[in-house]
Design a protein around this motif. Structure first.
Motif, short mmCIF file in Angstrom:
data_model
loop_
_atom_site.label_atom_id
_atom_site.label_comp_id
_atom_site.label_asym_id
_atom_site.label_seq_id
_atom_site.Cartn_x
_atom_site.Cartn_y
_atom_site.Cartn_z
N ILE A 186 -6.21 8.02 -1.94
CA ILE A 186 -4.98 7.67 -1.22
C ILE A 186 -4.28 8.96 -0.82
O ILE A 186 -4.45 9.99 -1.47
CB ILE A 186 -4.02 6.79 -2.05
N LEU A 187 -3.50 8.90 0.27
CA LEU A 187 -2.72 10.05 0.73
C LEU A 187 -1.25 9.80 0.44
O LEU A 187 -0.73 8.74 0.80
CB LEU A 187 -2.86 10.24 2.24
N VAL A 188 -0.60 10.74 -0.22
CA VAL A 188 0.84 10.63 -0.45
C VAL A 188 1.50 11.94 -0.03
O VAL A 188 0.82 12.93 0.20
CB VAL A 188 1.17 10.34 -1.94
N GLY A 189 2.83 11.94 0.05
CA GLY A 189 3.53 13.17 0.39
C GLY A 189 4.76 12.89 1.23
O GLY A 189 4.92 11.80 1.78
N GLN A 190 5.58 13.90 1.29
CA GLN A 190 6.85 13.88 2.01
C GLN A 190 6.63 13.48 3.48
O GLN A 190 5.58 13.75 4.05
CB GLN A 190 7.35 15.32 1.95
N SER A 191 7.63 12.89 4.07
CA SER A 191 7.57 12.52 5.48
C SER A 191 7.41 13.76 6.36
O SER A 191 8.04 14.78 6.11
CB SER A 191 8.86 11.77 5.83
N GLY A 192 6.55 13.68 7.35
CA GLY A 192 6.39 14.76 8.31
C GLY A 192 5.28 15.75 8.02
O GLY A 192 4.98 16.62 8.84
N VAL A 193 4.65 15.64 6.84
CA VAL A 193 3.60 16.61 6.48
C VAL A 193 2.28 16.33 7.20
O VAL A 193 1.38 17.18 7.19
CB VAL A 193 3.36 16.66 4.95
N GLY A 194 2.15 15.13 7.79
CA GLY A 194 0.94 14.84 8.57
C GLY A 194 0.01 13.79 7.98
O GLY A 194 -1.16 13.74 8.35
N LYS A 195 0.52 12.92 7.12
CA LYS A 195 -0.32 11.87 6.53
C LYS A 195 -0.89 10.94 7.62
O LYS A 195 -2.08 10.68 7.64
CB LYS A 195 0.46 11.04 5.51
N SER A 196 -0.02 10.46 8.50
CA SER A 196 -0.49 9.54 9.54
C SER A 196 -1.49 10.24 10.45
O SER A 196 -2.50 9.65 10.84
CB SER A 196 0.69 9.02 10.37
N SER A 197 -1.23 11.50 10.77
CA SER A 197 -2.16 12.24 11.63
C SER A 197 -3.52 12.38 10.98
O SER A 197 -4.55 12.21 11.63
CB SER A 197 -1.60 13.63 11.95
N LEU A 198 -3.53 12.68 9.69
CA LEU A 198 -4.81 12.80 8.97
C LEU A 198 -5.50 11.44 8.91
O LEU A 198 -6.71 11.34 9.14
CB LEU A 198 -4.58 13.36 7.56
N LEU A 199 -4.73 10.39 8.62
CA LEU A 199 -5.31 9.03 8.57
C LEU A 199 -5.92 8.65 9.91
O LEU A 199 -7.01 8.11 9.97
CB LEU A 199 -4.22 8.01 8.21
N ASN A 200 -5.22 8.96 10.99
CA ASN A 200 -5.72 8.60 12.31
C ASN A 200 -7.01 9.34 12.64
O ASN A 200 -7.87 8.82 13.34
CB ASN A 200 -4.66 8.86 13.39
N ARG A 201 -7.13 10.55 12.14
CA ARG A 201 -8.38 11.28 12.37
C ARG A 201 -9.49 10.76 11.48
O ARG A 201 -10.65 10.72 11.87
CB ARG A 201 -8.18 12.77 12.11
N LEU A 202 -9.12 10.38 10.27
CA LEU A 202 -10.14 9.86 9.35
C LEU A 202 -10.61 8.48 9.76
O LEU A 202 -11.74 8.10 9.50
CB LEU A 202 -9.58 9.82 7.91
N LEU A 203 -9.73 7.72 10.38
CA LEU A 203 -10.01 6.32 10.72
C LEU A 203 -9.81 6.04 12.19
O LEU A 203 -9.00 5.20 12.55
CB LEU A 203 -9.08 5.40 9.92
#
Ligand code: GDP
Ligand code: MG
Ligand code: ZN
Length: 312
Positions: A186-203
């Motif tokens: 799972i990916l966690v972390g503060q808002s703005g660090v790029g979780k959604s961007s990483l998820l979109n690249r992974l998926l």
């Protein structure tokens, strides 16, 4: 195909034994549960009433009492469980059998060690292995990257794995993909660090599908509020939900807090007092180690801040 549709098989005693089809829950909303069988085929299921609440990531056994229904009749032991408080402060389980928590940080918003420590404690207390991910390395000059490597060296010395990545740069991104191999993350972390961007690249395919659904229903991005398990290349799995991204510290006692600092755990039994809070007690082995610079002063300061916040 025919095997999966087979009826109960009789045992010697005459009792009916249920066929033990293995599966994993990939989504759960309301009473509907979606499982995936060993051939990666999805089935809509209901759970037997005697089972505890089931969550995304659970390994289960299931059978077809008739071709139209699919029933989960057994829950396999969980290796880990992720929970958080619901609106009334009661523990709500979100997902199970997660192998690793990727704590995403970045240079923008600036890496905050105090916050990182909080995530590390929370991950350690759930018994799930944390990895530190510094995203957006494409923004850094070599000299700046070296500075971050030095700042994160203290964590590497504590045996936390540190990964440098970027959602905007292939070679750096591949570093992240590699450590997901054969694991559920799972990916966690503060808002703005790029979780959604990483998820979109992974998926990428999932992202495309979500886009289609929301444009058809006009409901926007809030269509997926429950946890969902996704497969990546290389037999990696990722569980994601807004609930998971809000992962943090709650309901933690001072004793438990110290368990989240591995460098404290190693020395704790050397403190003079059993209930030592490692704040200003005489004969505190932790304070001694800080004095000798064997424990990082910043890590200890971070511990004191979290301790104070828990006592509020
Ligand atoms: N330069 C750079 N920007 C990034 C990277 N990853 C994300 N961003 C940007 O950072 C901002 C926040 O990203 P987002 O994925 O929404 O972060 P989240 O809040 O953690 O989900 C967006 O403007 C992204 O385009 C990266 O690796 N490099
Ligand atoms: Mg986001
Ligand atoms: Zn102490």
């Amino acid at each position: 195909m025919s095997r999966r549709h087979s009826q109960h098989t009789a045992t010697d005693s005459g009792h009916k034994k249920l066929p033990d089809n293995a599966g994993r829950i990939i989504a759960h909303f309301g009473k509907q549960i979606i499982i995936e069988d060993e051939q990666a085929k999805e089935h809509r299921c209901n759970a037997r009433r005697n089972l505890p609440p089931l969550v995304c990531g659970d390994y289960i056994s299931w059978y077809y009492p008739d071709p139209k229904s699919c029933i989960i009749h057994d829950l396999k032991a969980r290796s880990s469980l992720l929970a958080r408080p619901d609106d009334r402060g009661k523990q709500k389980i979100i997902a199970a059998n997660i192998d690793q928590i990727l704590i995403v940080c970045s240079p923008l918003p600036e890496l905050n060690e105090g916050l990182l420590d909080r995530y590390l404690v929370a991950a350690t207390l759930t018994g799930i292995n944390p990895l530190i991910v510094l995203n957006k390395t494409d923004l850094l000059e070599q000299k700046q990257l070296t500075d971050y490597q030095q700042r994160l060296a203290v964590y590497q010395h504590l045996d936390y794995q540190v990964i440098y990545t970027s959602a905007h740069e292939d070679s750096a991104f591949n570093q992240l993909s590699q450590c997901l191999h054969k694991k559920t993350s799972i990916l966690v972390g503060q808002s703005g660090v790029g979780k959604s961007s990483l998820l979109n690249r992974l998926l990428p395919e999932v992202h495309a599908r979500i886009g289609e659904v929301s444009s058809a229903t006009g409901k926007g991005r809030h269509t997926t509020t429950t946890a969902r398990l996704y497969h990546l290349l290389d037999s990696a799995s990722l569980i994601d939900s807004p609930g998971i991204r809000e992962f943090g510290l709650w309901n933690v006692s001072p004793e438990q807090l110290a368990q989240g600092f591995p460098e404290f755990v190693a020395r704790e039994d050397q403190c003079r007092f059993r209930n030592c809070r490692h704040r200003n007690e005489p004969g505190c082995a932790i304070l001694e180690a800080v004095e000798k610079e064997e424990i990082s002063h910043e890590r200890h300061a971070s511990y004191l801040r979290i301790l104070a916040s828990l006592e509020e």
